[in-house]
Write a protein that holds these residues in place. Structure first.
Motif, PDB file in Angstrom:
ATOM      1  N   ASN A   1       0.827  -1.212   0.000  1.00 19.09           N
ATOM      2  CA  ASN A   1       0.000   0.000   0.000  1.00 19.09           C
ATOM      3  C   ASN A   1       0.856   1.256   0.000  1.00 19.09           C
ATOM      4  N   HIS A   2       2.147   1.107   0.270  1.00 18.56           N
ATOM      5  CA  HIS A   2       3.129   2.180   0.119  1.00 18.56           C
ATOM      6  C   HIS A   2       3.430   2.318  -1.376  1.00 18.56           C
ATOM      7  N   THR A   3       3.705   3.531  -1.819  1.00 21.52           N
ATOM      8  CA  THR A   3       3.865   3.729  -3.265  1.00 21.52           C
ATOM      9  C   THR A   3       5.100   3.036  -3.830  1.00 21.52           C
ATOM     10  N   THR A   4       6.164   2.864  -3.026  1.00 22.55           N
ATOM     11  CA  THR A   4       7.400   2.293  -3.573  1.00 22.55           C
ATOM     12  C   THR A   4       8.029   1.190  -2.722  1.00 22.55           C
ATOM     13  N   MET A   5       7.651   1.037  -1.447  1.00 23.09           N
ATOM     14  CA  MET A   5       8.326   0.094  -0.559  1.00 23.09           C
ATOM     15  C   MET A   5       8.356  -1.320  -1.135  1.00 23.09           C
ATOM     16  N   HIS A   6       7.270  -1.747  -1.762  1.00 21.80           N
ATOM     17  CA  HIS A   6       7.164  -3.117  -2.255  1.00 21.80           C
ATOM     18  C   HIS A   6       8.154  -3.439  -3.363  1.00 21.80           C
ATOM     19  N   THR A   7       8.743  -2.420  -3.989  1.00 21.31           N
ATOM     20  CA  THR A   7       9.725  -2.678  -5.044  1.00 21.31           C
ATOM     21  C   THR A   7      11.003  -3.277  -4.469  1.00 21.31           C
ATOM     22  N   GLY A   8      11.257  -3.037  -3.183  1.00 21.86           N
ATOM     23  CA  GLY A   8      12.344  -3.710  -2.490  1.00 21.86           C
ATOM     24  C   GLY A   8      13.721  -3.135  -2.656  1.00 21.86           C
TER      25      GLY A   8
END
Length: 450
Positions: A237-244
């Protein structure tokens, strides 16, 4: 008299200015106090301001609570908390929590998600656990500053009791004790603490002693599946955190990590919450730079707003209810276990006979134990609670008030008896020294985040 009138007018003016909007800037301890007082005054029907204690230098540790019943716990309404600024020089989370408060109070009654969140749960927000450290820190600082520690030069996230270790960073600090007492005074179900230094969601365990919990470098809790879900809820749900991949060479698949797999941490707050507080907590790292320029705060808010809201909604995972006798009286300290999840400290009902158990949708078997009674076993089908803003409600009712067996509830799990007697044997003393020395060296190099 004239001076008193002028000061009163200035105070009223500052209170009124806060109502118009919270600016994107860094706010010192006094400004935060005035802002929270303003919110509590202007939104008194669904907010309440209280202090859980004081810092070494005597600054109040202010908490704003939002809820349909902000003054007290109500049976069936889960308690949630956010904690910011545990490390004084990690400042983005501090401001994000202030803007979260601002967003919630201004959208209550207007936005359906915000309204349902506040009506269905009791939300506690501690913007700064380490106000002395913040006042000692200096912008901009991306790596490390003296403001990380409290006024006694202690790292608060190495200061909690640790079930895997008898080593302690130093004597317990007033800020640590305040949070521990807070955790014991409320039936918190879900929590997150906000840090800086990279961008990732980290989950328990932070420590291990090489026991059965350690699997392929991951220190797995009995609720590993739930923690992975919670961390991914925030990262996606974070705009960029999931990209890792946010901060140089550090890479975190899905934007999440097991705490121990990242690096060993003795005396951390998230493990304490989970093991002794019956509260699921994860650690959120929100910025590559610990103390970035203020002109980046608006962007940080846009990156984190949806994630902060989505994570709070997860307080409704699983099942909740009471353990009651045949006359409907609550039974405190009843043990409520989920088969296959052998928690180090057994989950027990609070003084209202309540239990809350975060679980993903599925089928689970519960065993409830009350001294002098035959254990009760029930199999429940758990739906997706967050979608409807309510966990499954199920009460365990013991049909007889007369003892029917010699069964007794398990021994109470306390920090005193569990530091040396726990589900996994304690680390040996030489290992303590090595780990603490490594932790200190990493901290000085600016690589320690949580």
């Amino acid at each position: 008299m004239f001076l008193r009138t002028v000061l009163h007018c200035l105070w009223i003016g500052s209170m009124t200015s806060w109502v118009r909007g919270l600016d994107f800037n860094f706010h010192d301890s006094k400004q935060i106090e005035v802002y929270l007082q303003s919110v509590s005054k202007n939104y008194s029907t669904f907010t309440n301001l209280y202090s859980i204690g004081k810092s070494v230098q005597g600054r109040e540790l202010w908490v704003l609570v939002l809820g349909k019943y902000p003054m007290e716990h109500k049976v069936g309404i889960p308690e949630f908390k956010y904690v910011g600024n545990m490390h004084g020089d990690e400042v983005v989370g501090r401001e994000m929590l202030l803007h979260l408060i601002d967003y919630l109070v201004k959208n209550y009654g207007a936005d359906s998600t915000v309204t349902r969140l506040i009506d269905s749960s009791r939300l506690h927000v501690l913007p700064s656990m380490n106000p002395d450290g913040f006042e000692a820190s200096a912008p901009p600082d991306c790596v490390f500053s003296k403001g990380r520690y409290n006024r006694n030069n202690v790292d608060l996230n190495r200061n909690f009791p640790d079930t895997f270790s008898t080593a302690a960073s130093s004597s317990m600090q007033p800020e640590t004790q305040a949070v521990m007492s807070w955790i014991q005074s409320e039936s918190f179900v879900l929590s997150a603490n906000l840090h800086g230094g990279t961008v990732v969601a980290s989950y328990p365990y932070d420590n291990s002693n090489g026991g059965s919990e350690l699997v392929n470098g991951v220190s797995r809790s009995p609720d590993h599946d739930v923690f992975v879900h919670l961390a991914k809820t925030y990262s996606y749900n974070h705009t960029t955190m999931h990209t890792g991949s946010q901060c140089g060479s550090l890479t975190f698949p899905d934007g999440i990590t097991n705490g121990y797999q990242w690096y060993t941490l003795i005396g951390g707050m998230q493990d304490y919450n989970y093991i002794w507080g019956q509260c699921f907590e994860i650690t959120l790292e929100l910025s590559c730079c610990k103390y970035p320029p203020a002109d980046q705060l608006a962007d940080f808010w846009q990156q984190n707003r949806a994630a902060l809201l989505a994570y709070m909604q997860q307080v409704h995972l699983g099942v909740k209810g009471q353990v009651l006798d045949v006359d409907g009286n609550p039974i405190p300290s009843a043990v409520v276990e989920v088969q296959g999840r052998n928690n180090i400290c057994l989950y027990k009902t609070n003084k209202h006979g309540e239990y809350y158990r975060l679980l993903l949708p599925g089928t689970y078997t519960f065993v409830v134990t009350v001294p002098g009674r035959e254990p009760m076993k029930r199999t429940l089908q758990i739906p997706n609670g967050p979608a409807s803003f309510s966990a499954l409600k199920y009460d365990f009712v013991f049909q007889s008030n007369s003892p029917t067996s010699d069964s007794v509830a398990a021994e109470s799990c306390t920090t005193a008896n569990h530091s040396s007697n726990n589900a996994a044997a304690s680390l040996q003393a030489p290992h303590f020294a090595i780990l603490l020395a490594l932790a200190g060296a990493v901290a000085m190099s600016g690589l320690v985040h949580s």
